[in-house]
Design a protein around this motif. Sequence first.
Motif, PDB file in Angstrom:
ATOM      1  N   LEU A  46       0.909  -1.162  -0.071  1.00  0.00           N
ATOM      2  CA  LEU A  46      -0.106  -0.030  -0.051  1.00  0.00           C
ATOM      3  C   LEU A  46       0.781   1.187   0.057  1.00  0.00           C
ATOM      4  CD1 LEU A  46      -3.071  -0.918   2.485  1.00  0.00           C
ATOM      5  CD2 LEU A  46      -3.087  -0.881   0.189  1.00  0.00           C
ATOM      6  N   MET A  47       2.042   1.040   0.886  1.00  0.00           N
ATOM      7  CA  MET A  47       2.882   2.358   0.848  1.00  0.00           C
ATOM      8  C   MET A  47       3.871   2.416  -0.402  1.00  0.00           C
ATOM      9  SD  MET A  47       3.702   2.287   5.108  1.00  0.00           S
ATOM     10  CE  MET A  47       4.683   3.673   4.861  1.00  0.00           C
ATOM     11  N   GLN A  48       3.899   1.169  -0.949  1.00  0.00           N
ATOM     12  CA  GLN A  48       4.986   1.383  -2.246  1.00  0.00           C
ATOM     13  C   GLN A  48       6.440   1.297  -1.640  1.00  0.00           C
ATOM     14  OE1 GLN A  48       3.326   4.088  -5.006  1.00  0.00           O
ATOM     15  NE2 GLN A  48       2.379   2.718  -6.073  1.00  0.00           N
ATOM     16  N   THR A  49       6.399   0.712  -0.491  1.00  0.00           N
ATOM     17  CA  THR A  49       7.771   0.903   0.085  1.00  0.00           C
ATOM     18  C   THR A  49       8.392  -0.365   0.313  1.00  0.00           C
ATOM     19  OG1 THR A  49       9.227   1.885   2.146  1.00  0.00           O
ATOM     20  CG2 THR A  49       6.951   0.712   2.457  1.00  0.00           C
ATOM     21  N   GLU A  50       9.535  -0.593   0.862  1.00  0.00           N
ATOM     22  CA  GLU A  50      10.309  -2.090   0.936  1.00  0.00           C
ATOM     23  C   GLU A  50       9.519  -2.675   2.333  1.00  0.00           C
ATOM     24  OE1 GLU A  50      12.706  -3.207  -0.928  1.00  0.00           O
ATOM     25  OE2 GLU A  50      12.487  -1.669  -1.919  1.00  0.00           O
ATOM     26  N   ILE A  51       9.682  -4.258   1.917  1.00  0.00           N
ATOM     27  CA  ILE A  51       8.920  -4.911   3.029  1.00  0.00           C
ATOM     28  C   ILE A  51       9.714  -4.813   4.523  1.00  0.00           C
ATOM     29  CG2 ILE A  51       8.309  -7.423   4.019  1.00  0.00           C
ATOM     30  CD1 ILE A  51       7.754  -7.901   0.937  1.00  0.00           C
ATOM     31  N   ASP A  52      10.996  -4.628   4.449  1.00  0.00           N
ATOM     32  CA  ASP A  52      11.675  -4.525   5.681  1.00  0.00           C
ATOM     33  C   ASP A  52      11.296  -3.282   6.501  1.00  0.00           C
ATOM     34  OD1 ASP A  52      12.906  -6.884   5.358  1.00  0.00           O
ATOM     35  OD2 ASP A  52      14.966  -5.949   4.721  1.00  0.00           O
ATOM     36  N   ALA A  53      10.975  -2.080   5.767  1.00  0.00           N
ATOM     37  CA  ALA A  53      10.742  -1.029   6.418  1.00  0.00           C
ATOM     38  C   ALA A  53       9.115  -1.142   6.930  1.00  0.00           C
ATOM     39  CB  ALA A  53      10.612   0.226   5.166  1.00  0.00           C
ATOM     40  N   ALA A  54       8.365  -1.552   6.136  1.00  0.00           N
ATOM     41  CA  ALA A  54       7.039  -1.839   6.660  1.00  0.00           C
ATOM     42  C   ALA A  54       7.033  -2.704   7.931  1.00  0.00           C
ATOM     43  CB  ALA A  54       6.324  -2.235   5.599  1.00  0.00           C
ATOM     44  N   LEU A  55       8.014  -3.693   7.849  1.00  0.00           N
ATOM     45  CA  LEU A  55       7.967  -4.642   9.270  1.00  0.00           C
ATOM     46  C   LEU A  55       8.315  -3.775  10.427  1.00  0.00           C
ATOM     47  CD1 LEU A  55       9.528  -7.804   7.827  1.00  0.00           C
ATOM     48  CD2 LEU A  55       7.399  -7.799   8.912  1.00  0.00           C
ATOM     49  N   THR A  56       9.433  -3.185  10.143  1.00  0.00           N
ATOM     50  CA  THR A  56       9.873  -2.043  11.168  1.00  0.00           C
ATOM     51  C   THR A  56       8.653  -1.162  11.723  1.00  0.00           C
ATOM     52  OG1 THR A  56      11.991  -2.020  10.448  1.00  0.00           O
ATOM     53  CG2 THR A  56      11.469  -0.298  12.035  1.00  0.00           C
ATOM     54  N   VAL A  57       7.925  -0.730  10.942  1.00  0.00           N
ATOM     55  CA  VAL A  57       6.699   0.088  10.920  1.00  0.00           C
ATOM     56  C   VAL A  57       5.905  -0.423  12.142  1.00  0.00           C
ATOM     57  CG1 VAL A  57       4.897   1.653  10.378  1.00  0.00           C
ATOM     58  CG2 VAL A  57       7.109   1.705   9.368  1.00  0.00           C
ATOM     59  N   TRP A  58       5.363  -1.702  11.359  1.00  0.00           N
ATOM     60  CA  TRP A  58       4.681  -2.523  11.990  1.00  0.00           C
ATOM     61  C   TRP A  58       4.935  -3.097  13.481  1.00  0.00           C
ATOM     62  CZ3 TRP A  58      -0.527  -3.356  10.495  1.00  0.00           C
ATOM     63  CH2 TRP A  58      -1.245  -4.478  11.036  1.00  0.00           C
ATOM     64  N   ALA A  59       6.307  -3.425  13.535  1.00  0.00           N
ATOM     65  CA  ALA A  59       6.573  -3.880  14.957  1.00  0.00           C
ATOM     66  C   ALA A  59       6.418  -2.944  15.850  1.00  0.00           C
ATOM     67  CB  ALA A  59       8.136  -4.579  14.707  1.00  0.00           C
ATOM     68  N   ASN A  60       6.622  -1.755  15.528  1.00  0.00           N
ATOM     69  CA  ASN A  60       6.860  -0.532  16.543  1.00  0.00           C
ATOM     70  C   ASN A  60       5.481   0.108  16.735  1.00  0.00           C
ATOM     71  OD1 ASN A  60       9.664  -0.407  16.840  1.00  0.00           O
ATOM     72  ND2 ASN A  60       9.881   0.692  15.138  1.00  0.00           N
ATOM     73  N   VAL A  61       4.161  -0.510  16.140  1.00  0.00           N
ATOM     74  CA  VAL A  61       3.099   0.001  16.522  1.00  0.00           C
ATOM     75  C   VAL A  61       2.547  -1.244  17.562  1.00  0.00           C
ATOM     76  CG1 VAL A  61       0.788   0.255  15.730  1.00  0.00           C
ATOM     77  CG2 VAL A  61       2.888   1.097  14.449  1.00  0.00           C
ATOM     78  N   ARG A  62       2.495  -0.985  18.905  1.00  0.00           N
ATOM     79  CA  ARG A  62       1.759  -1.802  19.798  1.00  0.00           C
ATOM     80  C   ARG A  62       0.163  -2.088  19.906  1.00  0.00           C
ATOM     81  NH1 ARG A  62       6.239  -4.806  20.285  1.00  0.00           N
ATOM     82  NH2 ARG A  62       8.099  -3.683  20.760  1.00  0.00           N
ATOM     83  N   GLY A  63      -0.144  -3.381  20.006  1.00  0.00           N
ATOM     84  CA  GLY A  63      -1.529  -3.754  20.229  1.00  0.00           C
ATOM     85  C   GLY A  63      -2.215  -3.600  18.846  1.00  0.00           C
TER      86      GLY A  63
END
Length: 210
Positions: A46-63
């Motif tokens: 959706l963000m048209q970005t690298e998966i690793d970057a999205a994984l970092t974003v996702w991991a830092n969002v709690r809950g």
Amino acid sequence: MPIKLFNWSQGHTALAGVPGAHDAIAITISTGSAIEVDFATLLALLMQTEIDAALTVWANVRGADSQEKAILSVAKQKLGAEELALLQGVLKETKSFRGMRDNFAHGIWLRAENLPGQAVLRKVSEGARFQSAILSGRPGLIEITVEEKDVFGEPEFQRVVISATRAKSLTAQLLWHFLQKRLRPEDEHPKLLVETQGRLEQVRANFPAV
């Protein structure tokens, strides 16, 4: 109906003698992690970005609630109404399992004299209460009341495994849709949407909600 625990204890022995407990917990935690990767991959698309970057974003969002808000805030800008509804539906249907995964991974397991062959799951947020009891040297004498939904025996663990399979199947089909959309010409997208809806319905038929 509330249940009082008698002579309870905490620790790795809490799961001893509970059929299917260790397998169900391992499947729940590993499946939950795989689902997080699916949603992070979708966020990357959706963000048209690298998966690793999205994984970092996702991991830092709690809950689960915060993660849903994060992905929906992007999806509402990128998706049409029908695809947004698909995403919202899968998020809703997997939310209970994702919350259970967090509790299985970080919660506290207890066993009690009056619940043979069963274990009791307490949320990690309740840890301080049990830690105080353990430090007192006499944890079993402190009265604890739990709800039936927090008591797990073999049938409950079997239902958890079914729930894990269902949740992973739903997120896999959703991710398949967006990967296919990226690869297919735009004039095939309406057909793809119908195909995806059919695949999601097949998962729901094979694995009813538990």
